[in-house]
Motif scaffolding. Structure first.
Motif, mmCIF file in Angstrom:
data_model
loop_
_atom_site.group_PDB
_atom_site.id
_atom_site.type_symbol
_atom_site.label_atom_id
_atom_site.label_comp_id
_atom_site.label_asym_id
_atom_site.label_seq_id
_atom_site.Cartn_x
_atom_site.Cartn_y
_atom_site.Cartn_z
ATOM 1 N N ALA A 59 111.307 35.018 47.852
ATOM 2 C CA ALA A 59 110.189 34.271 48.430
ATOM 3 C C ALA A 59 110.578 33.657 49.777
ATOM 4 O O ALA A 59 109.756 33.584 50.699
ATOM 5 C CB ALA A 59 109.724 33.195 47.456
ATOM 6 N N VAL A 60 111.821 33.234 49.895
ATOM 7 C CA VAL A 60 112.288 32.706 51.185
ATOM 8 C C VAL A 60 112.201 33.812 52.231
ATOM 9 O O VAL A 60 111.683 33.610 53.335
ATOM 10 C CB VAL A 60 113.739 32.174 51.075
ATOM 11 C CG1 VAL A 60 114.319 31.878 52.456
ATOM 12 C CG2 VAL A 60 113.781 30.925 50.211
ATOM 13 N N ASP A 61 112.646 35.009 51.875
ATOM 14 C CA ASP A 61 112.570 36.140 52.808
ATOM 15 C C ASP A 61 111.110 36.466 53.165
ATOM 16 O O ASP A 61 110.807 36.752 54.314
ATOM 17 C CB ASP A 61 113.257 37.380 52.218
ATOM 18 C CG ASP A 61 114.770 37.202 52.189
ATOM 19 O OD1 ASP A 61 115.280 36.351 52.959
ATOM 20 O OD2 ASP A 61 115.442 37.884 51.389
ATOM 21 N N ASP A 62 110.225 36.398 52.164
ATOM 22 C CA ASP A 62 108.795 36.638 52.428
ATOM 23 C C ASP A 62 108.291 35.733 53.546
ATOM 24 O O ASP A 62 107.483 36.138 54.377
ATOM 25 C CB ASP A 62 107.941 36.322 51.184
ATOM 26 C CG ASP A 62 108.109 37.362 50.089
ATOM 27 O OD1 ASP A 62 108.710 38.428 50.349
ATOM 28 O OD2 ASP A 62 107.626 37.100 48.962
ATOM 29 N N GLN A 63 108.762 34.509 53.520
ATOM 30 C CA GLN A 63 108.261 33.526 54.490
ATOM 31 C C GLN A 63 108.791 33.790 55.901
ATOM 32 O O GLN A 63 108.304 33.217 56.865
ATOM 33 C CB GLN A 63 108.622 32.096 54.048
ATOM 34 C CG GLN A 63 107.853 31.598 52.834
ATOM 35 C CD GLN A 63 106.358 31.505 53.063
ATOM 36 O OE1 GLN A 63 105.684 32.520 53.173
ATOM 37 N NE2 GLN A 63 105.831 30.287 53.144
ATOM 38 N N GLY A 64 109.776 34.673 56.007
ATOM 39 C CA GLY A 64 110.329 34.998 57.322
ATOM 40 C C GLY A 64 109.773 36.298 57.871
ATOM 41 O O GLY A 64 110.262 36.805 58.885
ATOM 42 N N ASN A 65 108.784 36.853 57.198
ATOM 43 C CA ASN A 65 108.274 38.160 57.584
ATOM 44 C C ASN A 65 106.765 38.063 57.813
ATOM 45 O O ASN A 65 106.036 37.563 56.954
ATOM 46 C CB ASN A 65 108.601 39.132 56.429
ATOM 47 C CG ASN A 65 108.223 40.553 56.744
ATOM 48 O OD1 ASN A 65 107.241 40.817 57.449
ATOM 49 N ND2 ASN A 65 109.000 41.477 56.209
ATOM 50 N N LYS A 66 106.317 38.531 58.956
ATOM 51 C CA LYS A 66 104.900 38.409 59.326
ATOM 52 C C LYS A 66 103.972 38.977 58.244
ATOM 53 O O LYS A 66 102.919 38.418 57.947
ATOM 54 C CB LYS A 66 104.676 39.162 60.640
ATOM 55 C CG LYS A 66 103.422 38.767 61.385
ATOM 56 C CD LYS A 66 103.496 39.370 62.781
ATOM 57 C CE LYS A 66 102.246 39.303 63.604
ATOM 58 N NZ LYS A 66 101.266 38.318 63.388
ATOM 59 N N LYS A 67 104.398 40.076 57.623
ATOM 60 C CA LYS A 67 103.531 40.749 56.639
ATOM 61 C C LYS A 67 103.412 39.979 55.319
ATOM 62 O O LYS A 67 102.401 40.068 54.633
ATOM 63 C CB LYS A 67 104.096 42.140 56.329
ATOM 64 C CG LYS A 67 103.767 43.159 57.383
ATOM 65 C CD LYS A 67 103.724 44.566 56.760
ATOM 66 C CE LYS A 67 103.581 45.612 57.840
ATOM 67 N NZ LYS A 67 104.883 46.214 58.212
ATOM 68 N N THR A 68 104.481 39.280 54.946
ATOM 69 C CA THR A 68 104.484 38.623 53.630
ATOM 70 C C THR A 68 104.404 37.097 53.733
ATOM 71 O O THR A 68 104.448 36.402 52.731
ATOM 72 C CB THR A 68 105.766 38.981 52.856
ATOM 73 O OG1 THR A 68 106.884 38.781 53.712
ATOM 74 C CG2 THR A 68 105.734 40.423 52.373
#
Ligand SMILES: *Cc1c(COP(=O)(O)O)cnc(C)c1O
Length: 394
Positions: A59-68
């Protein structure tokens, strides 16, 4: 000139845990060679389980990605998490809908905020010994609190006597570990429906329940949907005390004076919060997966094993106690008529074991003592061994 909320003066100070801390440190300063075993605290010690950690990282990675990436989350909670909690409830045959479940930042937060649904002039019934927040939050909004004492004669599970508008029930209970069975809870539900009361049911320890006779949720009881709000949390069930996530269930059938408390709570959330962190909700969602549940139950078994060490020691010494079975707490009667604080000093000085005097949870807690099973197995076993040797000698 601004007038502050003068009711803060009516609160008892947080004397209990401060005093325990101070006495323990004073003892250690005088006896630096001793190891003190702290068996009092109601905080978990086992880290978050692997599926939760993985979900949090992702979820932390999701927050660093425009798509997720996610911005504000719905104030009432993410739909997938509400659905998972609904399915969790269904396992206990408690039928609640997604839009009756509200994701929160923890039970403590919602126990305070939920009072905004009620008028200041409502009366409040608190079964004692009790979690201090029930009394304190009501004092701060100026409500009159009726204390219902419990004791050995009713196994610390009193039944209704005096009607009140708001009724707190914590089952399994902190601090006593006592838990109401189906029949007893039904009596409370019928009483609340008859008098138009609302039960605030604190289910923080539901995961510790063993067997079929004790309900995990008040919504297992017929009639509860017209008289109860349930407040639960992943703090004790999944080790989220420092991570923070809970859930509160407000049924749509809960209506007073034509006002729907579910709609009111929804409106309250829109005003009072901008939702729970996307990351934490993803972590929480992992708790409700089969892998998450397996891990979480393994951890609970560790605490249950800890409880068995204490229970064996107390059985051997012939000390009266309850809890340990459906709860991470053991509530015992201090031996030889000692007061809670006398027993505290006795244990600290003789065997360097620290627990919690019952006095801090209301008048009727005097002369009782709480152990927590949230410590490490090594410390708990050692503490129980020391306790057994000491109490056997008398
Ligand atoms: C620990 C505890 C909670 C959980 O509080 P959180 O704010 O969710 O950590 C709720 N009720 C009782 C009685 C507790 O002991």
């Amino acid at each position: 000139m601004l007038k502050p909320n003068l009711r803060y003066k009516e609160l008892k100070d947080t004397y209990l845990f401060n005093t325990i801390y101070r006495k323990t440190n004073e003892y250690l300063a005088k006896n630096p060679e001793k190891t003190v075993l702290r068996m009092g605290v109601g905080d978990v010690s086992i880290p978050l389980c692997e599926p939760v950690i993985k979900a949090l990282h992702k979820a932390v990675d999701d927050q660093g990605n425009k798509k997720t990436f996610h911005g504000y989350m719905p104030e009432v909670g993410d739909a997938s998490l509400r659905k998972a909690i609904k399915e969790y409830y269904a396992k206990f045959s408690a039928k609640v809908e997604e839009d009756e479940i509200f994701v929160s930042s923890g039970a403590c937060d919602d126990l305070g905020d939920i009072l905004e649904l009620f008028d200041k002039d409502n009366s409040v019934l608190v079964i004692e010994p009790a979690y201090p927040e029930y009394v304190d939050t009501n004092i701060l909004c100026g409500r009159k609190v009726i204390h219902l004492a419990s004791g050995e004669e009713n196994g610390f599970l009193p039944m209704p006597e005096t009607p009140a508008d708001i009724i707190y029930i914590c089952s399994p209970n902190n601090p006593t570990g006592a838990a109401y069975n189906r029949e007893q809870l039904k009596v409370w539900v019928d009483f609340a429906n008859k008098h138009g009361s609302v039960i605030l049911f604190d289910a923080a320890y539901e995961i510790f329940i063993e067997g079929e006779d004790i309900p995990h949720s008040i919504f297992e009881i017929e009639g509860a949907k017209t008289c109860a709000i349930e407040i639960c949390s992943l703090s004790k069930t999944a080790g989220f005390t420092g991570t923070r996530l809970g859930y509160t269930t407000v049924p749509k059938e809960l209506i007073r004076e034509g006002m729907n408390l579910n709609e009111m709570w929804s409106r309250n959330r829109e005003t009072r919060t901008n939702g729970i962190s996307y990351i934490l909700q993803k972590g929480a969602l992992a708790v409700f997966t089969p892998e998450g549940q397996e891990c979480v139950h393994k951890n609970i078994d560790v605490y249950k094993k800890n409880a068995s060490y204490f229970m064996e020691a107390l059985d051997t010494a012939g000390i009266w106690y309850i809890g340990g079975k459906n709860s991470p707490y053991i509530w015992l009667k201090c031996p030889d008529g000692m007061s809670g604080w006398e027993f505290f000093d006795y244990l600290l000085n003789k065997i360097q074991v620290v627990g919690v005097p019952g006095d801090g949870f209301g008048e009727c807690g005097k002369g009782y003592f709480r152990f927590s099973t949230f410590g490490s197995p090594e410390d708990t076993k050692e503490a129980a061994d020391r306790l057994c040797k000491l109490l056997k000698k008398g």
